[in-house]
Design an enzyme around this catalytic site. Structure first.
Site, PDB file in Angstrom:
ATOM      1  N   THR A 131      25.359 -65.783 -70.947  1.00 22.25           N
ATOM      2  CA  THR A 131      26.336 -65.390 -70.018  1.00 22.25           C
ATOM      3  C   THR A 131      25.772 -65.486 -68.617  1.00 22.25           C
ATOM      4  O   THR A 131      24.446 -65.960 -68.844  1.00 22.25           O
ATOM      5  CB  THR A 131      25.370 -63.937 -70.053  1.00 22.25           C
ATOM      6  OG1 THR A 131      25.765 -62.866 -69.324  1.00 22.25           O
ATOM      7  CG2 THR A 131      24.313 -63.861 -70.662  1.00 22.25           C
ATOM      8  N   ASP A 132      25.884 -64.999 -67.589  1.00 18.85           N
ATOM      9  CA  ASP A 132      25.913 -65.850 -66.239  1.00 18.85           C
ATOM     10  C   ASP A 132      24.676 -65.249 -66.047  1.00 18.85           C
ATOM     11  O   ASP A 132      24.083 -64.660 -64.818  1.00 18.85           O
ATOM     12  CB  ASP A 132      27.596 -64.901 -65.200  1.00 18.85           C
ATOM     13  CG  ASP A 132      27.926 -63.498 -65.226  1.00 18.85           C
ATOM     14  OD1 ASP A 132      27.025 -62.794 -65.820  1.00 18.85           O
ATOM     15  OD2 ASP A 132      28.628 -63.424 -64.612  1.00 18.85           O
ATOM     16  N   GLU A 133      24.261 -63.844 -66.438  1.00 16.06           N
ATOM     17  CA  GLU A 133      23.010 -62.931 -66.118  1.00 16.06           C
ATOM     18  C   GLU A 133      21.578 -64.023 -66.010  1.00 16.06           C
ATOM     19  O   GLU A 133      20.741 -63.935 -65.084  1.00 16.06           O
ATOM     20  CB  GLU A 133      22.874 -61.946 -66.667  1.00 16.06           C
ATOM     21  CG  GLU A 133      23.761 -61.330 -66.439  1.00 16.06           C
ATOM     22  CD  GLU A 133      24.075 -59.428 -66.869  1.00 16.06           C
ATOM     23  OE1 GLU A 133      22.500 -59.133 -67.298  1.00 16.06           O
ATOM     24  OE2 GLU A 133      25.108 -58.764 -66.876  1.00 16.06           O
ATOM     25  N   TYR A 156      17.275 -57.882 -70.450  1.00 14.22           N
ATOM     26  CA  TYR A 156      19.039 -58.525 -71.258  1.00 14.22           C
ATOM     27  C   TYR A 156      18.832 -59.845 -70.968  1.00 14.22           C
ATOM     28  O   TYR A 156      19.044 -60.974 -72.323  1.00 14.22           O
ATOM     29  CB  TYR A 156      19.785 -57.785 -71.430  1.00 14.22           C
ATOM     30  CG  TYR A 156      21.225 -58.672 -71.478  1.00 14.22           C
ATOM     31  CD1 TYR A 156      21.584 -58.787 -72.793  1.00 14.22           C
ATOM     32  CD2 TYR A 156      21.895 -59.217 -71.031  1.00 14.22           C
ATOM     33  CE1 TYR A 156      22.752 -59.198 -73.291  1.00 14.22           C
ATOM     34  CE2 TYR A 156      23.126 -59.872 -71.139  1.00 14.22           C
ATOM     35  CZ  TYR A 156      23.375 -60.252 -72.190  1.00 14.22           C
ATOM     36  OH  TYR A 156      24.631 -60.604 -72.530  1.00 14.22           O
ATOM     37  N   LYS A 160      18.655 -63.362 -73.336  1.00 13.59           N
ATOM     38  CA  LYS A 160      19.372 -64.922 -72.945  1.00 13.59           C
ATOM     39  C   LYS A 160      18.821 -65.802 -72.238  1.00 13.59           C
ATOM     40  O   LYS A 160      19.281 -66.827 -72.914  1.00 13.59           O
ATOM     41  CB  LYS A 160      20.329 -64.475 -72.802  1.00 13.59           C
ATOM     42  CG  LYS A 160      21.811 -63.177 -73.509  1.00 13.59           C
ATOM     43  CD  LYS A 160      22.081 -63.364 -74.931  1.00 13.59           C
ATOM     44  CE  LYS A 160      23.479 -64.489 -74.460  1.00 13.59           C
ATOM     45  NZ  LYS A 160      23.730 -64.590 -75.969  1.00 13.59           N
TER      46      LYS A 160
END
Ligand code: NAD
Ligand code: DAU
Length: 350
Positions: A131-133, A156, A160
């Site tokens: 993810t970009d997060e 989260y 990741k």
């Protein structure tokens, strides 16, 4: 026939990736391994159930013995890893489940791949969907590139980010052939109604308040899920081993602006008078540690592999709304039982 393991294939993005590969490549056998958490739903794939190049296996990636045994038995040629706990709000109330599945589950898959592939693995690939997060939160300007330093800020995104580091560690230490993709916010059919767009569609259908966190000023970059599945295909076949590819929609929206467009589309589709849905907007306490803005620079993927998003946001949003309105049974099934408890804790006790 190449054997490809796709994990998390009963979830939102995974189901689109599985369908894409099963239908497009009959020279591949696709194994979908998913333990069917609240977010996993086999009806997402009912249209391909009988395909001879598709098999579902109910298994938990946290069960290392079962995962090892499965790899030994099937001798997968490649892995596309999507199984994860994926919702930021749930990670705030229950971080351990994210650490378990997203980190330990990923390590189990890395170990199993390493064991069956050894170091002579020119034809193999471990594709990690991330993810970009992991890059953190942007101010009003700038974009995340593949070189942006990691700065995860929620349980989260920390889980990741950690899984991405482990995937790279297996590449550098054990020469496991890996690729990582980091994608922006997806939307489309089959997304569990805990995420912004399907939650708000469901609430509008049921005339329930639309809980906007904070002032609604946070920005996300939205990509239609089928474009994500296409990008994974392109990277899987043409990406460079060891590399990372950012995937994004070039499609930034402030939450409140997106919500107003969604309200307008819903009023039109439901034949309700203008502004009916907008009146449901309710500003609620902000998400803890709420990242302000995500924006992806996907130029590497476009320049090197020729991928770019194909679905315009207005079109994708209408397709998404149509899908939920035409699949009310799916929506009713996933919002019964445990969902009610989740909703109460997340929104009614806020
Ligand atoms: P989802 O929550 O809809 O689906 C996750 C799937 O994984 C479910 O089918 C669930 O049953 C399965 N799963 C969870 N834990 C498991 C376990 N221990 N063993 C086996 N299966 C398990 O998630 P999604 O939104 O489809 O996201 C899929 C992947 O893409 C995730 O890795 C996520 O981090 C990543 N991602 C998502 C987005 C997005 O906008 N949704 C954007 C970028 C990246
Ligand atoms: O950027 C990619 C990520 O996008 C993925 O890695 C995650 O798996 C996925 O869940 C998504 O994370 P977000 O937190 O951005 O998505 P979510 O749909 O939860 O929220 C989108 C925005 O809407 C965010 O700014 C929070 C806000 N929001 C969300 C909900 C659920 C609200 O204002 N109200 C809500 O009820």
């Amino acid at each position: 026939m190449k054997k490809i393991l796709i994990t998390g294939g009963a979830g939102f993005i995974g189901s689109h990736v599985v369908r894409h590969f099963v239908k497009k490549y009959n020279q591949y056998k696709i194994f979908n391994v998913d333990c069917l958490t609240y977010a996993g739903n086999l009806t997402n794939l009912s249209d391909i159930e009988g395909y001879s190049n598709y098999e579902f296996i109910k298994e938990d990636i946290n069960n290392d013995e079962a995962i090892f045994a499965l790899f030994e038995k099937e001798q997968f040629d490649a892995v596309i890893h999507l199984a994860a706990e994926s919702h930021v709000d749930r990670s705030i109330s229950n971080p351990k489940a994210f650490i378990q599945t997203n980190i330990m589950g990923t390590v189990n898959l890395l170990n199993a791949s390493k064991k069956i592939w050894g170091e002579e693995n020119k034809e193999n690939l471990f594709f990690h969907v991330s993810t970009d997060e992991v890059y953190g939160s942007l101010g009003d300007t700038g974009h995340f590139t593949e070189e942006t330093s990691y700065d995860p800020r929620s349980p989260y995104s920390a889980s990741k980010a950690s899984s991405d580091h482990f995937v790279r560690a297996w590449y550098h230490t054990y020469k496991l052939p890996i690729i990582i993709s980091n994608c922006s916010n997806n939307y489309g059919p089959n997304q569990f109604p805990e995420k912004l767009i399907p939650l708000f569609i469901n609430n509008i259908i049921n005339n329930k308040p639309l809980p906007v966190y904070g002032k609604g000023e946070n920005v996300r970059d939205w990509l239609y899920v089928i474009d994500h599945a296409e990008a994974i295909d392109v990277i899987f076949h043409n990406g460079k081993v060891g590399d990372t590819y950012n995937i994004g929609g070039h499609n930034e929206w402030k939450n409140i602006d997106l919500i107003k467009v969604l309200c307008k589309v819903m009023d039109e589709k439901l034949g309700r008078p203008e502004n009916t849905s907008e009146e449901l907007i309710t500003y609620v306490k902000d998400r803890a540690g709420h990242d302000l803005r995500y924006a992806i620079d996907a130029s590497k993927l476009q320049n090197e592999l020729g991928w770019k998003p194909s679905v315009q946001f207005e079109e994708g949003l209408k397709l998404t709304v149509d899908w939920y309105l035409n699949n009310k049974e799916w929506l009713n099934n996933v919002t019964s039982g445990d969902y009610q408890k989740y909703y109460e804790n997340q929104y009614l006790k806020r």
